[in-house]
Design an enzyme around this catalytic site. Structure first.
Site, PDB file in Angstrom:
ATOM      1  N   HIS A 175       0.817  -1.218   0.000  1.00 33.44           N
ATOM      2  CA  HIS A 175       0.000   0.000   0.000  1.00 33.44           C
ATOM      3  C   HIS A 175       0.852   1.270   0.000  1.00 33.44           C
ATOM      4  O   HIS A 175       0.349   2.354  -0.276  1.00 33.44           O
ATOM      5  CB  HIS A 175      -0.978   0.001   1.181  1.00 33.44           C
ATOM      6  CG  HIS A 175      -0.379   0.250   2.528  1.00 33.44           C
ATOM      7  ND1 HIS A 175      -0.073  -0.753   3.418  1.00 33.44           N
ATOM      8  CD2 HIS A 175      -0.046   1.400   3.153  1.00 33.44           C
ATOM      9  CE1 HIS A 175       0.412  -0.239   4.526  1.00 33.44           C
ATOM     10  NE2 HIS A 175       0.445   1.076   4.387  1.00 33.44           N
TER      11      HIS A 175
ATOM     12  N   ASP B 285       0.101  -7.501   1.316  1.00 31.08           N
ATOM     13  CA  ASP B 285       0.612  -6.146   1.534  1.00 31.08           C
ATOM     14  C   ASP B 285       2.130  -6.117   1.541  1.00 31.08           C
ATOM     15  O   ASP B 285       2.754  -5.418   2.343  1.00 31.08           O
ATOM     16  CB  ASP B 285       0.057  -5.557   2.840  1.00 31.08           C
ATOM     17  CG  ASP B 285       0.174  -4.031   2.881  1.00 31.08           C
ATOM     18  OD1 ASP B 285       0.299  -3.428   1.800  1.00 31.08           O
ATOM     19  OD2 ASP B 285       0.165  -3.459   3.989  1.00 31.08           O
TER      20      ASP B 285
ATOM     21  N   SER C 276       4.771   2.337   7.808  1.00 30.55           N
ATOM     22  CA  SER C 276       4.416   1.238   6.902  1.00 30.55           C
ATOM     23  C   SER C 276       5.634   0.759   6.136  1.00 30.55           C
ATOM     24  O   SER C 276       6.326   1.551   5.483  1.00 30.55           O
ATOM     25  CB  SER C 276       3.361   1.702   5.899  1.00 30.55           C
ATOM     26  OG  SER C 276       2.084   1.604   6.433  1.00 30.55           O
TER      27      SER C 276
END
Length: 493
Positions: free
Chosen positions: A132, A162, A233
């Site tokens: 993402h 992911d 992230s």
């Protein structure tokens, strides 16, 4: 594999961490040790930061947008409004010379899209991050801790896990060491490095709160209390030996910010994905074509399974590997390739990690007995859409053959209804009351079995009900729409 898993409804959100890591660091008061199990008190993370910090990178993404034409058109419309309704030019409007009636030229420019983190997998420039983080980016910029900046090429990204891999043109880079997730223990100290809110090289620490946390179809997440926030992230989760054991990916939050619970992708799962991305740019997964659900304790006891385990097959896709192998709706898949299926979410991981074309043995529990089947794994299509339920027939059920028991009235299915429902047996529920109504049975449900006994017509339904122990819940396998489920009817004493 078409797998639909039920999840408990919660008011909080699992939030991907696009721009994680925040502020509370434990005091550096304990002596550093290489063995997490031997740590007494609070550890000192300074040596770990020196060791792993040079391998953690900041990732910025850019997006190309068009500008020029639309803004000019808006100005011209506003000027026309002032001219018509006020008889004067728009205040402070620039004077323009007459020009042909043609669209204004548009220009393309790059604008910042998001900020994330990553870590160096190999000395020749492969970097791992979250899918993402790079999703939808037209340009990816990787900044090393020594401030060198590189344009990166997206090698591949897998939205299901992911995980993404990007490549920069550099050599001699400090790569991370990969740890063994199987040796990771709940309560063990771990550390995160990343770029929360774009603040590069931020370090936070905490402990492993749980392992094998189910928040996705293909990932048993590592849960920690390490402070992470948007921007972490793709950053690494590091154990006390300086090894990467996970990729920080999500937080559990009611506000969108860190609330003490964060989740990391286990590094062994991520490495399996990254190897396929580096080899072919995509991930190949297996599928068998079933929709599944959890097996509850009450259902397990009532059908003779013992403990709640396995994956309840609620629907078998026509023409799928499961149908060809003889899997039926209502089966409970308890083993796959010799490995136990403890809960429904285990099955998509086991099947997904199996190479398409493989002939795999499975064990199903059906009407009180275990059966061994062989199934040939097919390939899961990318973002495969679920099929729409078929429309129901408007043909009225037969009036004859009606029987009432346990508060439910049933009638025989017509041949047309059997074809449309894709069933070979069963009776249709006409009305419910008393115990049946309390159990959740509905008009229009199709009862396929009662107490592990197949039902083909109302007479068999009546006979099966007559034999059940009324002092215990009666299990019924029903089909509602295209899905099957177990319903427990508790007779009134």
């Amino acid at each position: 594999m078409n797998l639909q898993l039920k999840k408990a409804g919660v008011s909080a959100l699992f939030v991907p961490l696009m721009v994680i890591g925040a502020s509370v660091l434990p005091p550096a008061v304990a002596a550093q040790t290489g063995n997490a199990a031997a740590v007494r008190g609070l550890p000192d993370f300074t040596d770990l930061v020196d060791q792993v910090g040079p391998s953690v990178v900041n990732i910025r993404t850019m997006e190309r947008v068009r500008s020029g034409g639309s803004a000019g058109a808006g100005d011209e419309e506003m000027q026309e409004f002032f001219r018509r309704f006020f008889g004067m030019p728009m205040p402070n409007a620039p004077r323009q010379s007459p020009r042909p009636n043609r669209p204004a030229p548009q220009t393309e420019q790059e604008v910042p899209r998001g900020v994330g983190s990553g870590f160096i997998l190999s000395a020749d420039g492969f970097v791992m991050t979250n899918a993402h983080v790079v999703d939808g980016a037209d340009e990816v910029l990787v900044t090393l801790p020594d401030k060198r900046e590189f344009k990166a090429r997206i090698v591949g990204a897998d939205k299901r896990t992911d995980v993404a891999v990007v490549k920069i043109d550099a050599t001699g880079l400090p790569a991370v060491r990969i740890g063994d997730v199987n040796k990771l223990r709940v309560g063990e100290w771990v550390m995160a490095i990343g770029s929360p809110f774009g603040l590069e090289n931020s370090v936070t620490a905490g402990i492993v709160s749980a392992k094998q946390r189910d928040t996705g179809d293909y990932l048993p997440f590592i849960q920690t209390d390490v402070a992470v926030n948007p921007g972490n992230s793709g950053g690494p989760l590091i154990n006390m030996r300086g090894e990467v054991v996970g990729i920080n990916s999500q937080i559990y939050s009611r506000s969108g910010g860190f609330m003490g619970i964060s989740f990391a992708i286990p590094i062994d799962e991520a490495m399996r994905v990254s190897e396929q991305l580096r080899t072919s740019g995509r991930v190949t997964r297996g599928r068998v074509g079933v929709q599944i659900d959890q097996v509850t304790k009450d259902v397990a006891e009532s059908i003779g399974l013992g403990k709640p385990q396995g994956a309840l097959v609620r629907n078998v896709e026509p023409g799928s590997p499961a149908e060809k192998a003889g899997v039926e709706a209502g089966d409970i898949i308890t083993r796959f390739e010799g490995r136990p299926v403890e809960k429904a979410s285990d099955l998509p991981r086991l099947v997904g990690n199996t190479k398409p074309g493989t002939k795999s043995p499975i064990t199903v529990f059906r009407r009180g007995q275990s059966r061994d089947l062989s199934i040939t794994i097919a390939e899961l299509e990318v973002d495969q859409a679920a099929k729409r339920p078929a429309s129901r027939s408007s043909e009225a059920p037969k009036a004859q053959g009606s029987v009432q028991a346990l508060g439910v009235t049933v009638t025989e299915l017509t041949d047309a209804q059997k074809r449309e429902l894709k069933v070979k047996r069963g009776v249709r529920v006409e009305s419910v009351a008393d115990a049946a109504a309390r159990s959740g049975l509905r008009e229009g449900d199709v009862i396929l079995s009662v107490g592990n006994v197949e039902i083909r017509n109302p007479r068999e339904f009546e006979a099966a009900v007559a034999k059940v122990d009324r002092s215990k819940p009666v299990n019924m396998l029903i089909q509602r729409g295209e899905l099957v489920q177990f319903v427990l009817v508790r007779p009134s004493r």
